[in-house]
Design a protein around this motif. Structure first.
Motif, PDB file in Angstrom:
ATOM      1  N   VAL A   3       0.824  -1.203   0.000  1.00 19.87           N
ATOM      2  CA  VAL A   3       0.000   0.000   0.000  1.00 19.87           C
ATOM      3  C   VAL A   3       0.862   1.258   0.000  1.00 19.87           C
ATOM      4  CG1 VAL A   3      -2.042  -1.030   1.065  1.00 19.87           C
ATOM      5  CG2 VAL A   3      -0.270  -0.017   2.531  1.00 19.87           C
ATOM      6  N   LEU A   4       2.135   1.095   0.424  1.00 18.69           N
ATOM      7  CA  LEU A   4       3.029   2.254   0.449  1.00 18.69           C
ATOM      8  C   LEU A   4       4.340   1.916  -0.248  1.00 18.69           C
ATOM      9  CD1 LEU A   4       3.329   5.184   1.568  1.00 18.69           C
ATOM     10  CD2 LEU A   4       4.527   4.173   3.520  1.00 18.69           C
ATOM     11  N   THR A   5       4.746   2.763  -1.199  1.00 11.86           N
ATOM     12  CA  THR A   5       6.044   2.616  -1.855  1.00 11.86           C
ATOM     13  C   THR A   5       6.834   3.894  -1.617  1.00 11.86           C
ATOM     14  OG1 THR A   5       5.320   3.607  -3.929  1.00 11.86           O
ATOM     15  CG2 THR A   5       5.017   1.213  -3.699  1.00 11.86           C
ATOM     16  N   LEU A   6       8.121   3.841  -1.869  1.00 15.20           N
ATOM     17  CA  LEU A   6       8.972   5.005  -1.658  1.00 15.20           C
ATOM     18  C   LEU A   6       8.479   6.217  -2.435  1.00 15.20           C
ATOM     19  CD1 LEU A   6      11.444   6.414  -0.539  1.00 15.20           C
ATOM     20  CD2 LEU A   6      12.808   5.342  -2.347  1.00 15.20           C
ATOM     21  N   GLY A   7       7.960   5.987  -3.639  1.00 19.00           N
ATOM     22  CA  GLY A   7       7.478   7.088  -4.462  1.00 19.00           C
ATOM     23  C   GLY A   7       6.257   7.802  -3.900  1.00 19.00           C
ATOM     24  N   GLN A   8       5.627   7.205  -2.890  1.00 21.25           N
ATOM     25  CA  GLN A   8       4.435   7.790  -2.278  1.00 21.25           C
ATOM     26  C   GLN A   8       4.754   8.511  -0.971  1.00 21.25           C
ATOM     27  OE1 GLN A   8       2.782   3.953  -4.114  1.00 21.25           O
ATOM     28  NE2 GLN A   8       1.364   4.444  -2.452  1.00 21.25           N
ATOM     29  N   VAL A   9       6.055   8.727  -0.717  1.00 21.01           N
ATOM     30  CA  VAL A   9       6.507   9.398   0.508  1.00 21.01           C
ATOM     31  C   VAL A   9       7.260  10.663   0.130  1.00 21.01           C
ATOM     32  CG1 VAL A   9       7.951   9.191   2.578  1.00 21.01           C
ATOM     33  CG2 VAL A   9       6.699   7.185   1.721  1.00 21.01           C
ATOM     34  N   ARG A  10       6.869  11.793   0.710  1.00 19.51           N
ATOM     35  CA  ARG A  10       7.541  13.067   0.419  1.00 19.51           C
ATOM     36  C   ARG A  10       7.779  13.865   1.694  1.00 19.51           C
ATOM     37  NH1 ARG A  10       3.819  15.086  -4.701  1.00 19.51           N
ATOM     38  NH2 ARG A  10       4.209  13.271  -6.023  1.00 19.51           N
ATOM     39  N   ILE A  11       8.814  14.694   1.643  1.00 16.40           N
ATOM     40  CA  ILE A  11       9.103  15.617   2.749  1.00 16.40           C
ATOM     41  C   ILE A  11       9.244  17.013   2.156  1.00 16.40           C
ATOM     42  CG2 ILE A  11      10.763  16.299   4.531  1.00 16.40           C
ATOM     43  CD1 ILE A  11      11.571  13.339   4.771  1.00 16.40           C
ATOM     44  N   HIS A  12       8.522  17.980   2.733  1.00 21.74           N
ATOM     45  CA  HIS A  12       8.636  19.378   2.308  1.00 21.74           C
ATOM     46  C   HIS A  12       9.175  20.213   3.467  1.00 21.74           C
ATOM     47  CE1 HIS A  12       6.618  18.644  -1.444  1.00 21.74           C
ATOM     48  NE2 HIS A  12       5.509  18.255  -0.860  1.00 21.74           N
ATOM     49  N   ASN A  13      10.132  21.087   3.169  1.00 20.83           N
ATOM     50  CA  ASN A  13      10.666  21.970   4.209  1.00 20.83           C
ATOM     51  C   ASN A  13       9.620  22.981   4.648  1.00 20.83           C
ATOM     52  OD1 ASN A  13      13.189  20.740   4.110  1.00 20.83           O
ATOM     53  ND2 ASN A  13      13.857  22.056   2.437  1.00 20.83           N
ATOM     54  N   GLY A  14       8.814  23.440   3.708  1.00 16.30           N
ATOM     55  CA  GLY A  14       7.830  24.472   3.998  1.00 16.30           C
ATOM     56  C   GLY A  14       6.503  23.906   4.459  1.00 16.30           C
ATOM     57  N   GLY A  15       5.527  24.801   4.582  1.00 15.57           N
ATOM     58  CA  GLY A  15       4.185  24.388   4.952  1.00 15.57           C
ATOM     59  C   GLY A  15       3.297  24.362   3.728  1.00 15.57           C
ATOM     60  N   ALA A  16       2.004  24.207   3.958  1.00 13.89           N
ATOM     61  CA  ALA A  16       1.033  24.178   2.869  1.00 13.89           C
ATOM     62  C   ALA A  16      -0.330  24.521   3.444  1.00 13.89           C
ATOM     63  CB  ALA A  16       0.992  22.797   2.218  1.00 13.89           C
ATOM     64  N   THR A  17      -1.248  24.870   2.558  1.00 16.81           N
ATOM     65  CA  THR A  17      -2.637  25.019   2.993  1.00 16.81           C
ATOM     66  C   THR A  17      -3.255  23.630   3.030  1.00 16.81           C
ATOM     67  OG1 THR A  17      -3.487  25.218   0.744  1.00 16.81           O
ATOM     68  CG2 THR A  17      -2.806  27.275   1.839  1.00 16.81           C
ATOM     69  N   GLN A  18      -4.373  23.512   3.716  1.00 20.53           N
ATOM     70  CA  GLN A  18      -5.067  22.230   3.771  1.00 20.53           C
ATOM     71  C   GLN A  18      -5.482  21.811   2.366  1.00 20.53           C
ATOM     72  OE1 GLN A  18      -8.252  22.060   6.626  1.00 20.53           O
ATOM     73  NE2 GLN A  18      -8.966  20.088   5.922  1.00 20.53           N
ATOM     74  N   GLU A  19      -5.943  22.758   1.573  1.00 15.54           N
ATOM     75  CA  GLU A  19      -6.377  22.464   0.200  1.00 15.54           C
ATOM     76  C   GLU A  19      -5.221  21.911  -0.639  1.00 15.54           C
ATOM     77  OE1 GLU A  19      -8.370  21.826  -3.166  1.00 15.54           O
ATOM     78  OE2 GLU A  19      -9.274  22.225  -1.220  1.00 15.54           O
ATOM     79  N   THR A  20      -4.048  22.561  -0.536  1.00 12.52           N
ATOM     80  CA  THR A  20      -2.868  22.106  -1.274  1.00 12.52           C
ATOM     81  C   THR A  20      -2.466  20.704  -0.826  1.00 12.52           C
ATOM     82  OG1 THR A  20      -2.105  24.383  -1.463  1.00 12.52           O
ATOM     83  CG2 THR A  20      -0.471  22.682  -1.868  1.00 12.52           C
ATOM     84  N   ALA A  21      -2.547  20.468   0.481  1.00 14.42           N
ATOM     85  CA  ALA A  21      -2.184  19.154   1.023  1.00 14.42           C
ATOM     86  C   ALA A  21      -3.145  18.066   0.534  1.00 14.42           C
ATOM     87  CB  ALA A  21      -2.160  19.206   2.552  1.00 14.42           C
ATOM     88  N   LEU A  22      -4.438  18.388   0.481  1.00 11.42           N
ATOM     89  CA  LEU A  22      -5.416  17.416  -0.028  1.00 11.42           C
ATOM     90  C   LEU A  22      -5.134  17.102  -1.494  1.00 11.42           C
ATOM     91  CD1 LEU A  22      -8.810  18.683   1.472  1.00 11.42           C
ATOM     92  CD2 LEU A  22      -7.548  16.636   2.129  1.00 11.42           C
ATOM     93  N   GLN A  23      -4.794  18.140  -2.263  1.00 13.08           N
ATOM     94  CA  GLN A  23      -4.514  17.944  -3.683  1.00 13.08           C
ATOM     95  C   GLN A  23      -3.256  17.098  -3.877  1.00 13.08           C
ATOM     96  OE1 GLN A  23      -6.635  19.100  -6.400  1.00 13.08           O
ATOM     97  NE2 GLN A  23      -5.403  17.408  -7.188  1.00 13.08           N
ATOM     98  N   GLU A  24      -2.224  17.367  -3.074  1.00 17.68           N
ATOM     99  CA  GLU A  24      -0.993  16.581  -3.207  1.00 17.68           C
ATOM    100  C   GLU A  24      -1.232  15.126  -2.817  1.00 17.68           C
ATOM    101  OE1 GLU A  24       3.765  16.713  -2.510  1.00 17.68           O
ATOM    102  OE2 GLU A  24       2.573  18.029  -1.223  1.00 17.68           O
ATOM    103  N   ALA A  25      -1.993  14.905  -1.741  1.00 16.61           N
ATOM    104  CA  ALA A  25      -2.308  13.532  -1.329  1.00 16.61           C
ATOM    105  C   ALA A  25      -3.014  12.796  -2.468  1.00 16.61           C
ATOM    106  CB  ALA A  25      -3.185  13.543  -0.079  1.00 16.61           C
ATOM    107  N   THR A  26      -3.963  13.491  -3.103  1.00 13.05           N
ATOM    108  CA  THR A  26      -4.690  12.892  -4.223  1.00 13.05           C
ATOM    109  C   THR A  26      -3.773  12.627  -5.407  1.00 13.05           C
ATOM    110  OG1 THR A  26      -6.722  14.033  -3.564  1.00 13.05           O
ATOM    111  CG2 THR A  26      -6.633  13.178  -5.813  1.00 13.05           C
TER     112      THR A  26
END
Length: 143
Positions: A3-26
């Motif tokens: 269910v989880l591969t390396l390509g599905q894991v990310r780290i960002h130094n900055g923050g995000a809005t909830q909307e941006t985070a939902l879009q990235e998750a999708t």
């Protein structure tokens, strides 16, 4: 299939809005072949009903039951926002997107909840320097 591969894991130094985070998750789940792009709407609907904030800096966005047709396979996306996300008023660092076929999402949810209920474990996840390291510490979800 994991269910989880390396390509599905990310780290960002900055923050995000909830909307941006939902879009990235999708977007990550779409790339993994797990959901259709419409899944972001299902996640938004869920948040309007009840926040998926879980405590310990964790949010686990997932779709509503009515949107099962947007799910093609079970998968996770994991994004750490070191700058944080304001999740409907709660501080979030980890956004774990979940797509589960049938009842599989319940098992996946419980594994994530157990992992993040341990504060030492959360500190280790927060201290991981690279996506590789973060993935290694999360790989138990594939068991």
């Amino acid at each position: 299939m994991d269910v989880l591969t390396l390509g599905q894991v990310r780290i960002h130094n900055g923050g995000a809005t909830q909307e941006t985070a939902l879009q990235e998750a999708t977007d990550i789940l779409v790339s993994a072949g797990a959901v259709t792009p419409a899944y972001v709407d299902a996640m938004r609907q869920r948040e309007e009903t009840v926040s998926t904030y879980m405590g310990n800096g964790l949010a686990i966005p997932h779709g509503t039951n009515e949107t099962k047709d947007a799910i093609l396979a079970s998968a996770l996306s994991v994004v750490r926002y070191d700058g944080g996300v304001n999740w409907a008023g709660d501080p979030v660092t980890f956004v774990v997107g979940i797509a589960g076929r049938g009842d599989e999402h319940l098992e996946i949810l419980s594994q994530i909840a157990i992992l993040f209920s341990d504060e030492d474990e959360v500190e280790r996840l927060a201290a991981a320097q690279t996506p590789d390291e973060l993935f290694a510490r999360l790989s138990a979800v594939n068991d």
